[in-house]
Design a protein around this motif. Structure first.
Motif, PDB file in Angstrom:
ATOM      1  N   ALA A  63       0.832  -1.209   0.000  1.00  0.00           N
ATOM      2  CA  ALA A  63       0.000   0.000   0.000  1.00  0.00           C
ATOM      3  C   ALA A  63       0.863   1.256   0.000  1.00  0.00           C
ATOM      4  CB  ALA A  63      -0.944  -0.010   1.204  1.00  0.00           C
ATOM      5  N   LEU A  64       1.904   1.281   0.832  1.00  0.00           N
ATOM      6  CA  LEU A  64       2.794   2.447   0.876  1.00  0.00           C
ATOM      7  C   LEU A  64       3.514   2.645  -0.447  1.00  0.00           C
ATOM      8  CD1 LEU A  64       4.291   2.050   4.454  1.00  0.00           C
ATOM      9  CD2 LEU A  64       2.687   3.808   3.665  1.00  0.00           C
ATOM     10  N   VAL A  81      -3.753   8.643  -1.537  1.00  0.00           N
ATOM     11  CA  VAL A  81      -4.228   7.842  -0.397  1.00  0.00           C
ATOM     12  C   VAL A  81      -5.641   7.320  -0.620  1.00  0.00           C
ATOM     13  CG1 VAL A  81      -2.699   8.961   1.265  1.00  0.00           C
ATOM     14  CG2 VAL A  81      -5.044   9.799   0.980  1.00  0.00           C
ATOM     15  N   SER A  82      -6.318   7.809  -1.647  1.00  0.00           N
ATOM     16  CA  SER A  82      -7.702   7.374  -1.877  1.00  0.00           C
ATOM     17  C   SER A  82      -7.794   5.911  -2.266  1.00  0.00           C
ATOM     18  CB  SER A  82      -8.358   8.232  -2.964  1.00  0.00           C
ATOM     19  OG  SER A  82      -7.777   7.955  -4.229  1.00  0.00           O
ATOM     20  N   VAL A  91      -6.986   5.532   7.487  1.00  0.00           N
ATOM     21  CA  VAL A  91      -7.401   6.461   8.545  1.00  0.00           C
ATOM     22  C   VAL A  91      -6.213   7.285   9.014  1.00  0.00           C
ATOM     23  CG1 VAL A  91      -8.194   6.564  10.954  1.00  0.00           C
ATOM     24  CG2 VAL A  91      -9.409   5.152   9.297  1.00  0.00           C
ATOM     25  N   ARG A  92      -5.048   6.669   9.112  1.00  0.00           N
ATOM     26  CA  ARG A  92      -3.863   7.394   9.581  1.00  0.00           C
ATOM     27  C   ARG A  92      -3.306   8.348   8.524  1.00  0.00           C
ATOM     28  NH1 ARG A  92      -2.760   2.196  11.494  1.00  0.00           N
ATOM     29  NH2 ARG A  92      -1.246   1.831   9.838  1.00  0.00           N
ATOM     30  N   LEU A  93      -3.359   7.973   7.255  1.00  0.00           N
ATOM     31  CA  LEU A  93      -2.722   8.772   6.212  1.00  0.00           C
ATOM     32  C   LEU A  93      -3.620   9.836   5.601  1.00  0.00           C
ATOM     33  CD1 LEU A  93      -0.612   6.116   4.276  1.00  0.00           C
ATOM     34  CD2 LEU A  93       0.125   7.695   6.061  1.00  0.00           C
ATOM     35  N   ARG A  94      -4.910   9.617   5.567  1.00  0.00           N
ATOM     36  CA  ARG A  94      -5.796  10.582   4.894  1.00  0.00           C
ATOM     37  C   ARG A  94      -5.717  11.981   5.497  1.00  0.00           C
ATOM     38  NH1 ARG A  94     -10.343   6.125   3.663  1.00  0.00           N
ATOM     39  NH2 ARG A  94      -9.465   5.490   1.663  1.00  0.00           N
ATOM     40  N   GLY A  98      -4.658  15.799   3.628  1.00  0.00           N
ATOM     41  CA  GLY A  98      -5.672  16.835   3.522  1.00  0.00           C
ATOM     42  C   GLY A  98      -7.079  16.316   3.283  1.00  0.00           C
ATOM     43  N   VAL A  99      -7.288  15.027   3.541  1.00  0.00           N
ATOM     44  CA  VAL A  99      -8.602  14.424   3.342  1.00  0.00           C
ATOM     45  C   VAL A  99      -9.284  14.319   4.697  1.00  0.00           C
ATOM     46  CG1 VAL A  99      -9.849  12.376   2.572  1.00  0.00           C
ATOM     47  CG2 VAL A  99      -7.772  13.102   1.374  1.00  0.00           C
TER      48      VAL A  99
END
Length: 113
Positions: A63-64, A81-82, A91-94, A98-99
């Protein structure tokens, strides 16, 4: 917000490195799987559960790598990140991308072996 063009090559190279790390973990996972099969019957279930952590790590690395690759291809942080399907990671990256996350996402697609 897009990363500067001069960062694109580095982002893709780091994504490639993460892919190589994931491939290395795949080899370790195969070894651990063989060892778990040889574990005493009374220890096998617990050993298998613990070994599944390696599979979770490979999915996180994948994923990363995808996020970095998309950034390197010019996607915005929000776009990159979408596509993360691992709910806890998303949840941690959004927020950092800026999401705004108003409701918890579904459970994702973590697949254990």
């Amino acid at each position: 917000m897009h990363a500067p063009p001069e960062h694109a090559e580095l982002l893709v190279a780091v994504a490639d490195e993460l892919t190589r790390v994931r491939e290395g973990i795949d080899h370790v996972e195969a070894l651990v799987s063989r060892l778990v099969r040889r574990a005493p019957a009374e220890d096998r279930a617990e050993a298998l559960t613990e070994a599944q952590a390696l599979d979770a790590l490979t999915q996180r690395l994948e994923a990363l790598s995808g996020v970095l690759r998309m950034l390197g291809d010019g996607a915005t942080p929000a776009e990159s990140v979408s596509r993360i399907s691992l709910a806890d990671m998303a949840v941690r990256l959004r927020p950092a991308a800026g999401v705004k996350v108003s409701a918890p996402p579904d459970s994702g697609d973590l697949t254990l072996f």
